[in-house]
Design a protein around this motif. Structure first.
Motif, PDB file in Angstrom:
ATOM      1  N   ARG A   1      98.373  26.832  26.509  1.00  0.00           N
ATOM      2  CA  ARG A   1      97.454  27.905  26.149  1.00  0.00           C
ATOM      3  C   ARG A   1      96.566  27.463  25.004  1.00  0.00           C
ATOM      4  NH1 ARG A   1      98.197  34.205  24.137  1.00  0.00           N
ATOM      5  NH2 ARG A   1      98.583  33.236  22.099  1.00  0.00           N
ATOM      6  N   LEU A   2      95.261  27.577  25.223  1.00  0.00           N
ATOM      7  CA  LEU A   2      94.278  27.301  24.185  1.00  0.00           C
ATOM      8  C   LEU A   2      93.857  28.611  23.531  1.00  0.00           C
ATOM      9  CD1 LEU A   2      91.938  24.747  25.999  1.00  0.00           C
ATOM     10  CD2 LEU A   2      94.074  24.319  24.747  1.00  0.00           C
ATOM     11  N   SER A   3      93.552  28.539  22.247  1.00  0.00           N
ATOM     12  CA  SER A   3      93.072  29.696  21.507  1.00  0.00           C
ATOM     13  C   SER A   3      91.712  29.402  20.907  1.00  0.00           C
ATOM     14  CB  SER A   3      94.045  30.057  20.377  1.00  0.00           C
ATOM     15  OG  SER A   3      95.318  30.371  20.875  1.00  0.00           O
ATOM     16  N   CYS A   4      90.937  30.437  20.717  1.00  0.00           N
ATOM     17  CA  CYS A   4      89.622  30.342  20.093  1.00  0.00           C
ATOM     18  C   CYS A   4      89.504  31.516  19.129  1.00  0.00           C
ATOM     19  CB  CYS A   4      88.539  30.393  21.154  1.00  0.00           C
ATOM     20  SG  CYS A   4      86.859  30.588  20.522  1.00  0.00           S
ATOM     21  N   ALA A   5      89.596  31.232  17.842  1.00  0.00           N
ATOM     22  CA  ALA A   5      89.549  32.273  16.825  1.00  0.00           C
ATOM     23  C   ALA A   5      88.111  32.552  16.405  1.00  0.00           C
ATOM     24  CB  ALA A   5      90.378  31.859  15.620  1.00  0.00           C
TER      25      ALA A   5
ATOM     26  N   SER B   1      91.885  25.842  19.136  1.00  0.00           N
ATOM     27  CA  SER B   1      93.135  25.157  18.819  1.00  0.00           C
ATOM     28  C   SER B   1      94.029  25.145  20.047  1.00  0.00           C
ATOM     29  CB  SER B   1      93.849  25.843  17.650  1.00  0.00           C
ATOM     30  OG  SER B   1      94.173  27.179  17.985  1.00  0.00           O
ATOM     31  N   GLY B   2      95.088  24.330  19.985  1.00  0.00           N
ATOM     32  CA  GLY B   2      96.074  24.324  21.052  1.00  0.00           C
ATOM     33  C   GLY B   2      96.051  23.101  21.948  1.00  0.00           C
TER      34      GLY B   2
ATOM     35  N   THR C   1      88.605  21.487  21.367  1.00  0.00           N
ATOM     36  CA  THR C   1      89.978  21.016  21.233  1.00  0.00           C
ATOM     37  C   THR C   1      90.288  20.120  22.432  1.00  0.00           C
ATOM     38  OG1 THR C   1      92.277  21.711  20.838  1.00  0.00           O
ATOM     39  CG2 THR C   1      91.015  23.033  22.400  1.00  0.00           C
ATOM     40  N   LEU C   2      90.948  18.995  22.180  1.00  0.00           N
ATOM     41  CA  LEU C   2      91.174  17.985  23.211  1.00  0.00           C
ATOM     42  C   LEU C   2      92.471  18.230  23.960  1.00  0.00           C
ATOM     43  CD1 LEU C   2      90.442  15.296  24.598  1.00  0.00           C
ATOM     44  CD2 LEU C   2      91.641  14.129  22.726  1.00  0.00           C
ATOM     45  N   VAL C   3      92.355  18.299  25.274  1.00  0.00           N
ATOM     46  CA  VAL C   3      93.518  18.380  26.155  1.00  0.00           C
ATOM     47  C   VAL C   3      93.583  17.087  26.955  1.00  0.00           C
ATOM     48  CG1 VAL C   3      94.577  19.569  28.113  1.00  0.00           C
ATOM     49  CG2 VAL C   3      93.393  20.880  26.332  1.00  0.00           C
ATOM     50  N   THR C   4      94.726  16.417  26.878  1.00  0.00           N
ATOM     51  CA  THR C   4      94.930  15.192  27.637  1.00  0.00           C
ATOM     52  C   THR C   4      96.087  15.402  28.592  1.00  0.00           C
ATOM     53  OG1 THR C   4      94.166  13.850  25.768  1.00  0.00           O
ATOM     54  CG2 THR C   4      95.378  12.714  27.513  1.00  0.00           C
TER      55      THR C   4
ATOM     56  N   THR D   1      91.817  16.677  31.947  1.00  0.00           N
ATOM     57  CA  THR D   1      91.636  16.028  30.647  1.00  0.00           C
ATOM     58  C   THR D   1      90.202  16.202  30.178  1.00  0.00           C
ATOM     59  OG1 THR D   1      93.360  14.379  31.041  1.00  0.00           O
ATOM     60  CG2 THR D   1      91.641  13.805  29.444  1.00  0.00           C
ATOM     61  N   ALA D   2      90.038  16.795  29.003  1.00  0.00           N
ATOM     62  CA  ALA D   2      88.691  17.107  28.518  1.00  0.00           C
ATOM     63  C   ALA D   2      88.764  17.700  27.114  1.00  0.00           C
ATOM     64  CB  ALA D   2      88.008  18.118  29.444  1.00  0.00           C
ATOM     65  N   ILE D   3      87.612  17.747  26.472  1.00  0.00           N
ATOM     66  CA  ILE D   3      87.437  18.577  25.283  1.00  0.00           C
ATOM     67  C   ILE D   3      87.075  19.968  25.789  1.00  0.00           C
ATOM     68  CG2 ILE D   3      86.097  18.992  23.198  1.00  0.00           C
ATOM     69  CD1 ILE D   3      85.583  15.966  23.077  1.00  0.00           C
ATOM     70  N   TYR D   4      87.785  20.978  25.305  1.00  0.00           N
ATOM     71  CA  TYR D   4      87.546  22.362  25.711  1.00  0.00           C
ATOM     72  C   TYR D   4      86.852  23.111  24.580  1.00  0.00           C
ATOM     73  CZ  TYR D   4      90.275  21.693  29.915  1.00  0.00           C
ATOM     74  OH  TYR D   4      90.711  21.259  31.151  1.00  0.00           O
ATOM     75  N   TYR D   5      85.698  23.694  24.906  1.00  0.00           N
ATOM     76  CA  TYR D   5      84.916  24.469  23.951  1.00  0.00           C
ATOM     77  C   TYR D   5      84.941  25.942  24.343  1.00  0.00           C
ATOM     78  CZ  TYR D   5      82.557  19.990  22.865  1.00  0.00           C
ATOM     79  OH  TYR D   5      82.254  18.691  22.514  1.00  0.00           O
ATOM     80  N   CYS D   6      85.022  26.811  23.352  1.00  0.00           N
ATOM     81  CA  CYS D   6      84.713  28.219  23.625  1.00  0.00           C
ATOM     82  C   CYS D   6      83.297  28.476  23.139  1.00  0.00           C
ATOM     83  CB  CYS D   6      85.717  29.169  22.975  1.00  0.00           C
ATOM     84  SG  CYS D   6      85.749  29.143  21.179  1.00  0.00           S
ATOM     85  N   GLY D   7      82.640  29.421  23.765  1.00  0.00           N
ATOM     86  CA  GLY D   7      81.260  29.711  23.423  1.00  0.00           C
ATOM     87  C   GLY D   7      80.909  31.167  23.620  1.00  0.00           C
TER      88      GLY D   7
END
Lengths: 110, 122
Positions: free
Chosen positions: B19-23, B7-8, B116-119, B89-95
């Motif tokens: 700040r992006l989060s990955c729950a 999210s974020g 989650t998309l960051v533009t 700008t990208a889709i950000y994945y946590c893994g």
């Protein structure tokens, strides 16, 4: 900067075998770092297919197989199916302490 | 259920911070090695950050080093992004990395979030 090079696209008819190459260098694949393969459909999370050169991830059909030799690796898909149409990426490590993804290959089923 | 949810992501101006989060659910995040990977529009996957589970060792891709910071708490992974550029700008994945076996650890990502998309746009 190190790169893992894949062909932009490969295609085959249903039931055929296709292979995807992943060309690296002496600083990554050639140094013995393992190679992993992923399947990625647009709008979805990537899926791990093969890890450590030739080990299928859990639940992956045995139609998928991986191999490695020297500075290159390959993913083979036997018995190509319509559901295999996707983007495929190889991944390895580099001696610069970074991870590398390949340039990606679009597999089309004719 | 074992899963990751990012999210974020939002529309940002160049130079901004986010700040992006990955729950994580279904497993203890601090017991695993974790990553951030992104995909720019029309481009391939790009690994950008790693944090080891056992001792918190961190690595970054050159493209984000000095601008992005990976961190975590017990249940979530974070990516603090600063000095944002249009090319971020990208889709950000946590893994999550494959769990180590008794003899080997592999840098393969076996569990991914949906992204989650960051533009970043002027």
């Amino acid at each position: 900067q190190s790169v893992l090079t894949q062909p932009p696209s490969v295609s085959g008819a249903p039931g055929q075998r296709v292979t995807i190459s992943c060309a690296g260098s002496s600083s990554n694949i050639g140094s013995g770092f393992p190679v992993h393969w992923y399947q990625h459909l647009p709008g979805t999370a990537p899926k791990l297919l093969i890890y450590a050169d030739n080990n299928r991830a859990s639940g992956v059909p045995d139609r998928f197989s991986g191999s490695k030799s020297g500075t290159s690796a390959s993913l083979a898909i036997n018995g190509l199916q319509a559901e295999d149409e996707a983007e495929y990426y190889c991944q390895s490590d580099d001696s610069s302490l970074s991870r590398l993804f390949g340039t990606g290959t679009k597999v089309s089923v004719l | 259920e074992v899963k990751l949810v990012e999210s974020g992501g939002e529309l940002m101006s160049p130079g901004g911070s986010l700040r992006l989060s990955c729950a994580a659910s279904g497993f203890v995040l601090t017991s695993y090695d974790m990553n951030w990977v992104r995909q720019a529009p029309g481009k391939g996957l790009e690994w950008i950050a790693y944090m080891s589970g056992s001792d918190g060792i961190i690595y970054y891709a050159d493209s984000v080093k000095g601008r992005f910071t990976i961190s975590r708490d017990m249940n979530s992974l974070y990516l603090q992004m600063s000095s944002l550029r249009v090319e971020d700008t990208a889709i950000y994945y946590c893994g999550r990395d494959l769990p180590c076996t008794s003899t080997s650890c592999y840098t393969a990502i076996d569990l991914w979030g949906q992204g989650t998309l960051v533009t970043v746009s002027p």
